[in-house]
Design a protein around this motif. Structure first.
Motif, PDB file in Angstrom:
ATOM      1  N   GLU A  70       4.406  -3.615  16.263  1.00 41.57           N
ATOM      2  CA  GLU A  70       5.211  -4.116  15.143  1.00 41.57           C
ATOM      3  C   GLU A  70       4.735  -3.549  13.813  1.00 41.57           C
ATOM      4  OE1 GLU A  70       6.502  -8.542  16.757  1.00 41.57           O
ATOM      5  OE2 GLU A  70       4.498  -8.261  15.885  1.00 41.57           O
ATOM      6  N   THR A  71       3.426  -3.445  13.680  1.00 45.68           N
ATOM      7  CA  THR A  71       2.876  -2.923  12.424  1.00 45.68           C
ATOM      8  C   THR A  71       3.261  -1.467  12.216  1.00 45.68           C
ATOM      9  OG1 THR A  71       0.996  -4.447  12.589  1.00 45.68           O
ATOM     10  CG2 THR A  71       0.757  -2.551  11.130  1.00 45.68           C
ATOM     11  N   PHE A  72       3.097  -0.649  13.258  1.00 49.08           N
ATOM     12  CA  PHE A  72       3.431   0.774  13.123  1.00 49.08           C
ATOM     13  C   PHE A  72       4.934   0.974  12.954  1.00 49.08           C
ATOM     14  CE2 PHE A  72      -0.581   1.474  15.812  1.00 49.08           C
ATOM     15  CZ  PHE A  72      -1.358   1.489  14.663  1.00 49.08           C
ATOM     16  N   ALA A  73       5.740   0.114  13.599  1.00 48.11           N
ATOM     17  CA  ALA A  73       7.187   0.199  13.413  1.00 48.11           C
ATOM     18  C   ALA A  73       7.572  -0.146  11.977  1.00 48.11           C
ATOM     19  CB  ALA A  73       7.889  -0.738  14.402  1.00 48.11           C
ATOM     20  N   ARG A  74       6.892  -1.141  11.415  1.00 53.66           N
ATOM     21  CA  ARG A  74       7.163  -1.498  10.009  1.00 53.66           C
ATOM     22  C   ARG A  74       6.756  -0.361   9.074  1.00 53.66           C
ATOM     23  NH1 ARG A  74       7.898  -6.404   7.373  1.00 53.66           N
ATOM     24  NH2 ARG A  74       8.586  -5.945   5.252  1.00 53.66           N
ATOM     25  N   MET A  75       5.645   0.289   9.381  1.00 53.25           N
ATOM     26  CA  MET A  75       5.220   1.432   8.573  1.00 53.25           C
ATOM     27  C   MET A  75       6.258   2.551   8.624  1.00 53.25           C
ATOM     28  SD  MET A  75       1.147   1.588   9.542  1.00 53.25           S
ATOM     29  CE  MET A  75       0.913   3.113   8.623  1.00 53.25           C
ATOM     30  N   ALA A  76       6.861   2.764   9.797  1.00 53.62           N
ATOM     31  CA  ALA A  76       7.884   3.810   9.915  1.00 53.62           C
ATOM     32  C   ALA A  76       9.167   3.421   9.179  1.00 53.62           C
ATOM     33  CB  ALA A  76       8.177   4.071  11.388  1.00 53.62           C
ATOM     34  N   ASN A  77       9.567   2.154   9.291  1.00 49.06           N
ATOM     35  CA  ASN A  77      10.809   1.713   8.646  1.00 49.06           C
ATOM     36  C   ASN A  77      10.678   1.683   7.120  1.00 49.06           C
ATOM     37  OD1 ASN A  77      12.011   1.340  11.170  1.00 49.06           O
ATOM     38  ND2 ASN A  77      11.357  -0.793  11.312  1.00 49.06           N
ATOM     39  N   ASP A  78       9.520   1.256   6.628  1.00 54.93           N
ATOM     40  CA  ASP A  78       9.311   1.156   5.182  1.00 54.93           C
ATOM     41  C   ASP A  78       8.502   2.341   4.640  1.00 54.93           C
ATOM     42  OD1 ASP A  78      10.658  -1.203   5.245  1.00 54.93           O
ATOM     43  OD2 ASP A  78       8.901  -2.494   5.070  1.00 54.93           O
ATOM     44  N   PHE A  79       8.599   3.476   5.301  1.00 58.84           N
ATOM     45  CA  PHE A  79       7.798   4.627   4.894  1.00 58.84           C
ATOM     46  C   PHE A  79       8.057   5.045   3.443  1.00 58.84           C
ATOM     47  CE2 PHE A  79       7.162   9.205   4.420  1.00 58.84           C
ATOM     48  CZ  PHE A  79       5.835   9.306   4.774  1.00 58.84           C
ATOM     49  N   PRO A  80       9.307   5.132   2.973  1.00 56.98           N
ATOM     50  CA  PRO A  80       9.510   5.521   1.563  1.00 56.98           C
ATOM     51  C   PRO A  80       8.842   4.554   0.586  1.00 56.98           C
ATOM     52  CG  PRO A  80      11.549   5.725   2.792  1.00 56.98           C
ATOM     53  CD  PRO A  80      10.594   5.002   3.683  1.00 56.98           C
ATOM     54  N   LEU A  81       8.958   3.247   0.866  1.00 54.83           N
ATOM     55  CA  LEU A  81       8.337   2.258  -0.008  1.00 54.83           C
ATOM     56  C   LEU A  81       6.815   2.374   0.011  1.00 54.83           C
ATOM     57  CD1 LEU A  81       8.650  -0.289  -1.807  1.00 54.83           C
ATOM     58  CD2 LEU A  81       8.530  -1.647   0.304  1.00 54.83           C
ATOM     59  N   LEU A  82       6.245   2.501   1.199  1.00 47.64           N
ATOM     60  CA  LEU A  82       4.787   2.629   1.312  1.00 47.64           C
ATOM     61  C   LEU A  82       4.300   3.932   0.689  1.00 47.64           C
ATOM     62  CD1 LEU A  82       4.282   1.331   4.975  1.00 47.64           C
ATOM     63  CD2 LEU A  82       3.573   0.179   2.878  1.00 47.64           C
ATOM     64  N   TRP A  83       5.045   4.991   0.883  1.00 45.42           N
ATOM     65  CA  TRP A  83       4.631   6.282   0.337  1.00 45.42           C
ATOM     66  C   TRP A  83       4.621   6.273  -1.187  1.00 45.42           C
ATOM     67  CZ3 TRP A  83       2.409  10.607   1.966  1.00 45.42           C
ATOM     68  CH2 TRP A  83       2.496  11.735   1.171  1.00 45.42           C
ATOM     69  N   GLU A  84       5.634   5.687  -1.788  1.00 46.05           N
ATOM     70  CA  GLU A  84       5.716   5.627  -3.248  1.00 46.05           C
ATOM     71  C   GLU A  84       4.551   4.823  -3.831  1.00 46.05           C
ATOM     72  OE1 GLU A  84       8.755   3.994  -6.745  1.00 46.05           O
ATOM     73  OE2 GLU A  84       9.311   3.868  -4.621  1.00 46.05           O
ATOM     74  N   ASN A  85       4.280   3.670  -3.252  1.00 43.89           N
ATOM     75  CA  ASN A  85       3.204   2.826  -3.773  1.00 43.89           C
ATOM     76  C   ASN A  85       1.823   3.380  -3.419  1.00 43.89           C
ATOM     77  OD1 ASN A  85       4.418   0.098  -4.939  1.00 43.89           O
ATOM     78  ND2 ASN A  85       5.679   0.712  -3.196  1.00 43.89           N
ATOM     79  N   THR A  86       1.722   4.082  -2.302  1.00 44.43           N
ATOM     80  CA  THR A  86       0.458   4.737  -1.965  1.00 44.43           C
ATOM     81  C   THR A  86       0.112   5.806  -2.987  1.00 44.43           C
ATOM     82  OG1 THR A  86       0.763   4.325   0.404  1.00 44.43           O
ATOM     83  CG2 THR A  86      -0.754   6.089  -0.212  1.00 44.43           C
ATOM     84  N   GLY A  87       1.120   6.548  -3.446  1.00 44.32           N
ATOM     85  CA  GLY A  87       0.877   7.558  -4.470  1.00 44.32           C
ATOM     86  C   GLY A  87       0.325   6.956  -5.744  1.00 44.32           C
ATOM     87  N   VAL A  88       0.818   5.774  -6.126  1.00 49.35           N
ATOM     88  CA  VAL A  88       0.318   5.115  -7.333  1.00 49.35           C
ATOM     89  C   VAL A  88      -1.151   4.721  -7.161  1.00 49.35           C
ATOM     90  CG1 VAL A  88       0.580   3.103  -8.829  1.00 49.35           C
ATOM     91  CG2 VAL A  88       2.606   4.282  -7.955  1.00 49.35           C
ATOM     92  N   THR A  89      -1.470   4.093  -6.037  1.00 49.98           N
ATOM     93  CA  THR A  89      -2.845   3.646  -5.802  1.00 49.98           C
ATOM     94  C   THR A  89      -3.799   4.826  -5.675  1.00 49.98           C
ATOM     95  OG1 THR A  89      -2.026   1.660  -4.679  1.00 49.98           O
ATOM     96  CG2 THR A  89      -4.313   2.259  -4.298  1.00 49.98           C
ATOM     97  N   VAL A  90      -3.396   5.867  -4.981  1.00 46.29           N
ATOM     98  CA  VAL A  90      -4.260   7.044  -4.817  1.00 46.29           C
ATOM     99  C   VAL A  90      -4.506   7.727  -6.154  1.00 46.29           C
ATOM    100  CG1 VAL A  90      -4.372   9.350  -3.800  1.00 46.29           C
ATOM    101  CG2 VAL A  90      -3.676   7.419  -2.399  1.00 46.29           C
TER     102      VAL A  90
END
Length: 282
Positions: A70-90
């Motif tokens: 479920e966690t990895f599926a959520r990461m795949a479904n919300d990839f654009p959202l996670l990627w955008e916010n990951t860029g800010v934190t990084v």
């Protein structure tokens, strides 16, 4: 009559078994090294397997503990959202850690070589370290605002002291007898620093840098908790407020990947800058 001997001029020869070659001899060693390097991957795989097995065996509902699937599926479904916010934190982590590197190492050198700096500069730095950074994080938001600057400032403050202490220890680790030797040989101060003091300090400095890199991710996350509208910390707060446990675990996995990547990046730079350490480890 000359006879074959296992030694020539007192130097033993390596005697290989019939039908073997040097490549065949070193192949098991390479395989053992590859297996040793793959141990961390196996450990992480075992942790994920244990996580999935616990969810399945105890029938834990997903709102308490989502499964890895479920966690990895959520990461795949919300990839654009996670990627955008990951860029800010990084970006906050990289900027804060970069400022720490270019300030803490030179200051550590100055404190290590100057008695005046040890008496004047080091005590205020220790005092600043004693002040709880998380407690004063809201003040940064008041003074600087909700932008990225307040996050970078907290990251610098939390990562500065470990690297400074490691730099001081590294630059002072050199034996005075070695300095006397280089001076008697006519080496200048720059040559002594370039070829002796700085290389001997690098392993200790990188130890402190690994600690600072770990703290950098925590500092950026805490700063986003205090006040932000983007970043992985902001997503964690969103997931907590809506009881979206799957989103929380997806963000935690991304943060773990960032931490591992930072650690390996520091190790790669250390590997490139300290070739004598590679020869010793081999």
């Amino acid at each position: 009559m000359q006879t074959d001997s296992p030694t020539t001029a007192g130097v033993p020869k390596a005697v290989a078994a019939p039908g073997t070659s040097a490549a065949t001899t070193y192949r098991p060693r390479r395989l053992r090294k590859l297996a040793w390097d793959l141990i961390p991957v196996g450990v992480f795989a075992a942790i994920v397997a244990l996580w999935a097995g616990a969810v399945e065996a105890f029938d834990i509902p997903s709102y308490l503990l989502p499964s890895p699937q479920e966690t990895f599926a959520r990461m795949a479904n919300d990839f654009p959202l996670l990627w955008e916010n990951t860029g800010v934190t990084v970006s906050e982590i990289v900027a804060g850690l970069g400022i720490t590197i270019v300030t803490a190492i030179p200051l550590g050198l100055m404190i290590a070589l100057s008695r005046v700096a040890r008496q004047v500069v080091y005590p205020p730095v220790v005092f600043m370290q004693l002040v709880p950074k998380i407690a004063i994080a809201p003040l940064f938001v008041v003074w600087i605002g909700f932008g990225i600057e307040s996050k970078i400032l907290l990251t610098v403050l939390m990562t500065f002291f470990p690297l400074l202490v490691a730099s001081i220890s590294g630059f002072r680790i050199l034996d005075d007898r070695m300095l006397y030797l280089t001076k008697s040989m006519g080496a200048s101060r720059w040559q002594t620093f370039r070829y002796l003091r700085f290389p001997s300090a690098l392993p200790v400095i990188f130890s402190g840098l690994k600690t600072s890199a770990t703290l950098a991710a925590t500092a950026a996350l805490v700063a986003e908790f205090v006040g932000a509208n983007t970043g992985l910390g902001y997503l964690l707060l969103q997931g907590t407020s809506t009881l979206d446990t799957t989103l929380i675990f997806a963000v935690l996995v991304v943060l773990t990947i960032i931490g591992i990547a930072l650690n390996y990046l520091v190790e790669l730079v250390e590997w490139l800058l300290t070739p004598w350490q590679r020869a010793r480890n081999n």
